[in-house]
Design a protein around this motif. Sequence first.
Motif, PDB file in Angstrom:
ATOM      1  N   SER A 340       0.803  -1.221   0.000  1.00  0.00           N
ATOM      2  CA  SER A 340       0.000   0.000   0.000  1.00  0.00           C
ATOM      3  C   SER A 340       0.833   1.267   0.000  1.00  0.00           C
ATOM      4  N   TYR A 422      -4.156  -8.871  -4.615  1.00  0.00           N
ATOM      5  CA  TYR A 422      -4.006  -8.551  -3.198  1.00  0.00           C
ATOM      6  C   TYR A 422      -3.344  -7.196  -3.027  1.00  0.00           C
ATOM      7  N   GLU A 423      -3.481  -6.658  -1.837  1.00  0.00           N
ATOM      8  CA  GLU A 423      -2.680  -5.511  -1.393  1.00  0.00           C
ATOM      9  C   GLU A 423      -2.152  -5.818  -0.011  1.00  0.00           C
ATOM     10  N   ALA A 425      -0.955  -4.446   3.281  1.00  0.00           N
ATOM     11  CA  ALA A 425      -1.205  -3.158   3.929  1.00  0.00           C
ATOM     12  C   ALA A 425      -0.852  -3.170   5.415  1.00  0.00           C
ATOM     13  N   GLN A 508      -6.856  -8.004   1.140  1.00  0.00           N
ATOM     14  CA  GLN A 508      -5.956  -7.033   1.748  1.00  0.00           C
ATOM     15  C   GLN A 508      -5.316  -7.667   2.988  1.00  0.00           C
ATOM     16  N   ILE A 522     -10.069   0.292  -2.155  1.00  0.00           N
ATOM     17  CA  ILE A 522      -8.659   0.546  -2.431  1.00  0.00           C
ATOM     18  C   ILE A 522      -8.518   1.787  -3.316  1.00  0.00           C
TER      19      ILE A 522
END
Length: 538
Positions: A340, A422-423, A425, A508, A522
Amino acid sequence: MRRRSIALLAGVSAAAVVAASLPAMAGLVAGAPESAYPGQYPVVRTDDGLLRGEAKSMVTSFKGIPYAAPPVDGLRWKAPQPAAKWRGVRDATQFGGSCVQGIGWDPGYEQPTLTEDCLYLNVYRPTDTKEKDLPVFVWNHGGGNVGGAGRDTNPDKFVTRQDVVYVTINYRLGAMGYLLTSALEQDNPDSAAGNFGILDQQAALRWVQKNIGSFGGDPDNVTLAGQSAGAGNTAAQLAAPGGRGLFHRAILQSGGGGAARTPAAARTSGEQFAAELGCVPGAGQASCLRAKSPAQVLAAQIKYRQSGAVAGTAVLPDDPLALLKAGKLTRLPVVVGGTSDESQQSVFGAYDYLGKPLTKDQLDSLIATTYPNGADKVRTAYPAANYKSPTVTWGAIQSDQRACRDQTLRDRLAANTKTWTYEFAEKNDPPFVSIWRLNTDYPFGATHVNDLGYLWDYLGTALPFSTAQVDLSNQMISYWGAFARNGDPNVKAAPAWARYTPQGTELQFAAPSAKQVPHTQIDTEHNCALWDQVSPAP
């Protein structure tokens, strides 16, 4: 599925395999040390000869395996050639040399690396398992195509928890791997010029196809994964004719959506690089370049950086980005994602790390220069007073712009192939090992490379995770392992990871657990409405 029997001769000393006394050769051993316990130094047969690795309680490793001939002398700036076969048993308990590169802030890279003999790979497998045909995970390291090595990654926790055979590779970097000049084009009728590093990776993948069965791996179940430049190289392998059939799914972490160099641009830069070394165009240029020392090559590279695949050649006919936009990059299953706060690390490295933090006036100038058609909008969305410093403000701007471009990459992939996105974070400490050692209070957040420590250890350092972060790490390892096994990352006892559809939901990662979030969330977190207007994805 092609089946291969494992040829791991556990508990058999090298002396028992090779009865005759052989001439002393570098890397060859007559037998295991007298102090060895039974099974500590297993021997494996490959196409090129016998290897002696080292078995520890959880993981057995074979290091420093040559997958191609040393690219030295006349083989510098040539396509990788077959490694020489050997008699006897070759020691595979130590890493081979890393490829030529300058200094960096990672531990172990405080001095330049000047070793050209570097085309080695490393294989890790669970020690206790009796299973054959384990999934194979090949790691394409990052480092901007100018740094890094396979030895940097310690995959032990991933290997033992997921029962995979894990391979890390070296490939030529910088000018050694990506130089293109007219003379080198003429010297390489196979069109290797400019893509030597890409061809190295293919040679390593071919070695895996031929030999991984001897380590218990399944050559018909290979995942090629990479981060940053490694992700870009993996995208190039998805597009390259020479990569087809060498792997069966891909993971792109924090990269893979950028354009390759054009031959014209690479040639112009390459000729500038050659001129810096005093090597003028013409028939003697290739010989002149090969006569220069690695230190001289690195010095010229500081002024004229050479890195990244060249499209429009026989090795890479089409730009991966162009194929991606046309929906033709791949039909293989893909996991793709990023962090992120991707750019905080590189922004810190460019300013605060050098003792030159940005001032407010410099920040305003950067915004005006970089976004001439939207500078006021960017300043309004990112007021410097809301951040710890102007440098952190610029890091937030760059991170959000990149995140929104990455969203476009994911949408393009998902429109044509099975894709999971995906992220990462997790913004709390600890940061990545190299940053952690700096002992700085710069707020990196979930920056570039921070996700790697949750999957495997890096540079010999296990990060001090909290209990919640250990839980997150365990989930990520399970997802990546499931994808390597069967092309779908979903596992029991973890949140469902839905296959991504354009504008759909993503996973996430933040401690203690992953969660599904909508694409719109997002987008909002990264101001994508602004960035799609001011700086849209190419």
